[in-house]
Design a protein around this motif. Structure first.
Motif, PDB file in Angstrom:
ATOM      1  N   SER A   1      39.206  27.636  89.627  1.00 61.96           N
ATOM      2  CA  SER A   1      39.362  28.035  88.222  1.00 61.96           C
ATOM      3  C   SER A   1      40.208  27.058  87.414  1.00 61.96           C
ATOM      4  N   GLU A   2      41.054  26.265  88.085  1.00 63.81           N
ATOM      5  CA  GLU A   2      41.898  25.316  87.361  1.00 63.81           C
ATOM      6  C   GLU A   2      41.196  23.971  87.131  1.00 63.81           C
ATOM      7  N   ALA A   3      40.138  23.705  87.873  1.00 67.34           N
ATOM      8  CA  ALA A   3      39.388  22.459  87.716  1.00 67.34           C
ATOM      9  C   ALA A   3      38.341  22.613  86.612  1.00 67.34           C
ATOM     10  N   THR A   4      37.905  21.490  86.065  1.00 65.82           N
ATOM     11  CA  THR A   4      36.877  21.527  85.025  1.00 65.82           C
ATOM     12  C   THR A   4      35.519  21.852  85.631  1.00 65.82           C
ATOM     13  N   GLY A   5      34.570  22.188  84.767  1.00 65.28           N
ATOM     14  CA  GLY A   5      33.218  22.430  85.236  1.00 65.28           C
ATOM     15  C   GLY A   5      32.646  21.223  85.955  1.00 65.28           C
ATOM     16  N   ARG A   6      32.875  20.039  85.388  1.00 62.20           N
ATOM     17  CA  ARG A   6      32.368  18.811  86.009  1.00 62.20           C
ATOM     18  C   ARG A   6      32.978  18.616  87.404  1.00 62.20           C
ATOM     19  N   GLN A   7      34.289  18.797  87.521  1.00 54.01           N
ATOM     20  CA  GLN A   7      34.944  18.644  88.821  1.00 54.01           C
ATOM     21  C   GLN A   7      34.416  19.668  89.825  1.00 54.01           C
ATOM     22  N   ASN A   8      34.140  20.868  89.335  1.00 50.59           N
ATOM     23  CA  ASN A   8      33.654  21.915  90.224  1.00 50.59           C
ATOM     24  C   ASN A   8      32.253  21.644  90.746  1.00 50.59           C
ATOM     25  N   ILE A   9      31.480  20.897  89.998  1.00 51.60           N
ATOM     26  CA  ILE A   9      30.158  20.509  90.503  1.00 51.60           C
ATOM     27  C   ILE A   9      30.318  19.711  91.803  1.00 51.60           C
ATOM     28  N   PHE A  10      31.277  18.809  91.810  1.00 56.67           N
ATOM     29  CA  PHE A  10      31.512  17.997  93.008  1.00 56.67           C
ATOM     30  C   PHE A  10      32.162  18.831  94.123  1.00 56.67           C
ATOM     31  N   LEU A  11      33.078  19.739  93.753  1.00 60.31           N
ATOM     32  CA  LEU A  11      33.735  20.572  94.758  1.00 60.31           C
ATOM     33  C   LEU A  11      32.732  21.477  95.467  1.00 60.31           C
ATOM     34  N   ARG A  12      31.918  22.170  94.699  1.00 61.67           N
ATOM     35  CA  ARG A  12      30.930  23.078  95.274  1.00 61.67           C
ATOM     36  C   ARG A  12      29.901  22.312  96.098  1.00 61.67           C
TER      37      ARG A  12
ATOM     38  N   ALA B   1      30.363  19.488  97.660  1.00 63.71           N
ATOM     39  CA  ALA B   1      31.008  19.052  98.906  1.00 63.71           C
ATOM     40  C   ALA B   1      30.999  20.179  99.930  1.00 63.71           C
ATOM     41  N   MET B   2      31.226  21.423  99.480  1.00 60.46           N
ATOM     42  CA  MET B   2      31.213  22.561 100.401  1.00 60.46           C
ATOM     43  C   MET B   2      29.827  22.793 100.987  1.00 60.46           C
ATOM     44  N   MET B   3      28.792  22.402 100.226  1.00 53.88           N
ATOM     45  CA  MET B   3      27.419  22.563 100.720  1.00 53.88           C
ATOM     46  C   MET B   3      26.954  21.352 101.525  1.00 53.88           C
ATOM     47  N   GLY B   4      27.843  20.332 101.665  1.00 46.41           N
ATOM     48  CA  GLY B   4      27.496  19.156 102.451  1.00 46.41           C
ATOM     49  C   GLY B   4      26.605  18.172 101.730  1.00 46.41           C
ATOM     50  N   ILE B   5      26.589  18.210 100.407  1.00 45.74           N
ATOM     51  CA  ILE B   5      25.738  17.300  99.630  1.00 45.74           C
ATOM     52  C   ILE B   5      26.529  16.026  99.330  1.00 45.74           C
ATOM     53  N   PRO B   6      25.992  14.849  99.635  1.00 41.73           N
ATOM     54  CA  PRO B   6      26.717  13.592  99.409  1.00 41.73           C
ATOM     55  C   PRO B   6      27.032  13.363  97.934  1.00 41.73           C
ATOM     56  N   VAL B   7      28.147  12.675  97.676  1.00 42.51           N
ATOM     57  CA  VAL B   7      28.586  12.399  96.309  1.00 42.51           C
ATOM     58  C   VAL B   7      27.516  11.632  95.536  1.00 42.51           C
ATOM     59  N   LYS B   8      26.876  10.657  96.182  1.00 44.52           N
ATOM     60  CA  LYS B   8      25.857   9.865  95.495  1.00 44.52           C
ATOM     61  C   LYS B   8      24.691  10.731  95.027  1.00 44.52           C
TER      62      LYS B   8
ATOM     63  N   LEU C   1      27.296  28.024  85.878  1.00 46.73           N
ATOM     64  CA  LEU C   1      27.754  26.816  86.559  1.00 46.73           C
ATOM     65  C   LEU C   1      27.505  26.916  88.056  1.00 46.73           C
ATOM     66  N   ALA C   2      27.913  28.036  88.653  1.00 42.74           N
ATOM     67  CA  ALA C   2      27.743  28.223  90.093  1.00 42.74           C
ATOM     68  C   ALA C   2      26.272  28.162  90.493  1.00 42.74           C
ATOM     69  N   PHE C   3      25.422  28.791  89.700  1.00 41.10           N
ATOM     70  CA  PHE C   3      23.992  28.792  90.009  1.00 41.10           C
ATOM     71  C   PHE C   3      23.404  27.394  89.877  1.00 41.10           C
ATOM     72  N   ALA C   4      23.750  26.699  88.805  1.00 41.19           N
ATOM     73  CA  ALA C   4      23.183  25.369  88.557  1.00 41.19           C
ATOM     74  C   ALA C   4      23.493  24.412  89.698  1.00 41.19           C
ATOM     75  N   VAL C   5      24.737  24.415  90.184  1.00 39.27           N
ATOM     76  CA  VAL C   5      25.115  23.474  91.229  1.00 39.27           C
ATOM     77  C   VAL C   5      24.630  23.939  92.601  1.00 39.27           C
ATOM     78  N   SER C   6      24.458  25.237  92.795  1.00 40.80           N
ATOM     79  CA  SER C   6      24.046  25.757  94.097  1.00 40.80           C
ATOM     80  C   SER C   6      22.547  25.623  94.346  1.00 40.80           C
ATOM     81  N   THR C   7      21.779  25.369  93.291  1.00 39.70           N
ATOM     82  CA  THR C   7      20.321  25.416  93.443  1.00 39.70           C
ATOM     83  C   THR C   7      19.598  24.122  93.067  1.00 39.70           C
ATOM     84  N   PHE C   8      20.349  23.046  92.838  1.00 46.03           N
ATOM     85  CA  PHE C   8      19.652  21.854  92.359  1.00 46.03           C
ATOM     86  C   PHE C   8      18.950  21.079  93.465  1.00 46.03           C
ATOM     87  N   MET C   9      19.276  21.365  94.731  1.00 45.96           N
ATOM     88  CA  MET C   9      18.634  20.674  95.850  1.00 45.96           C
ATOM     89  C   MET C   9      17.848  21.651  96.702  1.00 45.96           C
TER      90      MET C   9
END
Length: 246
Positions: free
Chosen positions: A108-119, A121-128, A162-170
């Motif tokens: 909740s303290e991180a920005t939406g953009r930062q949370n895209i990378f955090l979430r 990473a938890m799903m094992g998706i490479p940064v690139k 936000l959670a849905f968008a990052v959780s379902t893009f792959m």
């Protein structure tokens, strides 16, 4: 070829600071279907799944049914690898996408953009991979300039988008879901429905829990009926749903 196999797999959860007094044990026995084991003064164990054996193969669409507490969510978490069997074996071939806790990892303290990378990473998706899809994720979330703001200022609907968008893009070989996800207002819900259907179509295996027999009939080829952490029935979707729901 994608597959999931469980062989005599159990899931036990210790409960500490418990008591062995007979009336409390009786209540726990009722609440957990009698699956309380190893009762001691300060430690007892609840068996959520009891020696399950099942084999799910590529092309299958599997529904999970059963009353609340039957073990559906625990089974999904074991299939995803969140829980390791306390006894027995789990074997998986193929990459897994779990949509059980889509907000897991959101800070909740991180920005939406930062949370895209955090979430991610938890799903094992490479940064690139995230960087290559970042603009599309942000656009799908419909957060606009809020993507640069801390999530704590988001409304519940914005947080969920936000959670849905990052959780379902792959897409993934194996898709695990605890109920079909409904997200946001009508416009976003239609986008979410289309994306979910796309994920299902691209997946090689789907496992989804639901309390709706009509929904499961429409999407599943096979249904597993759980009771007190055990498989009561496993077979063609219509046969099991008729037995379970009538």
């Amino acid at each position: 070829m994608a597959y999931i196999t469980l062989k005599d797999a159990s899931a036990d959860f210790p409960v500490y600071n418990s008591t062995s007094r007979s009336w409390k044990k009786a209540v726990l026995d009722v609440a957990t279907g009698g699956r309380v084991i190893g009762s001691e003064k300060r430690h007892m164990t609840v068996r959520a799944l009891d020696a399950l054996s099942l084999d799910i193969r590529e092309g299958e669409r599997v529904g999970l049914v059963g009353h609340n507490g039957a073990g559906k969510s625990t089974l999904l978490r074991m299939l995803s690898g969140v829980y390791e069997p306390t006894s027995g074996k789990r074997e998986v071939e193929g990459d897994i996408k779990s949509l059980i806790d889509i907000s897991l990892g959101i800070d909740s303290e991180a920005t939406g953009r930062q949370n895209i990378f955090l979430r991610s990473a938890m799903m094992g998706i490479p940064v690139k991979t995230v960087e290559a899809n970042l603009d599309d994720i942000i656009a799908f979330s419909k957060l606009g300039q809020y993507i640069e703001m801390p999530v704590r200022v988001y409304s519940s609907g914005m947080h969920l988008r936000l959670a849905f968008a990052v959780s379902t893009f792959m897409p993934a070989d194996i898709l695990l879901m605890d109920e079909w996800i409904s997200v946001g207002d009508q416009d976003f819900a239609e986008k979410a429905e289309e994306r979910l259907q796309g994920l299902v179509n691209q997946s090689k295996i789907l496992v989804i829990a639901s309390h709706s027999p009509d929904f499961l009939r429409s999407i599943c080829t096979r249904v597993i009926w759980l009771e007190h952490g055990e498989i009561r029935m496993d077979g063609p979707a219509n046969d099991v749903l008729l037995a379970c729901f009538g």
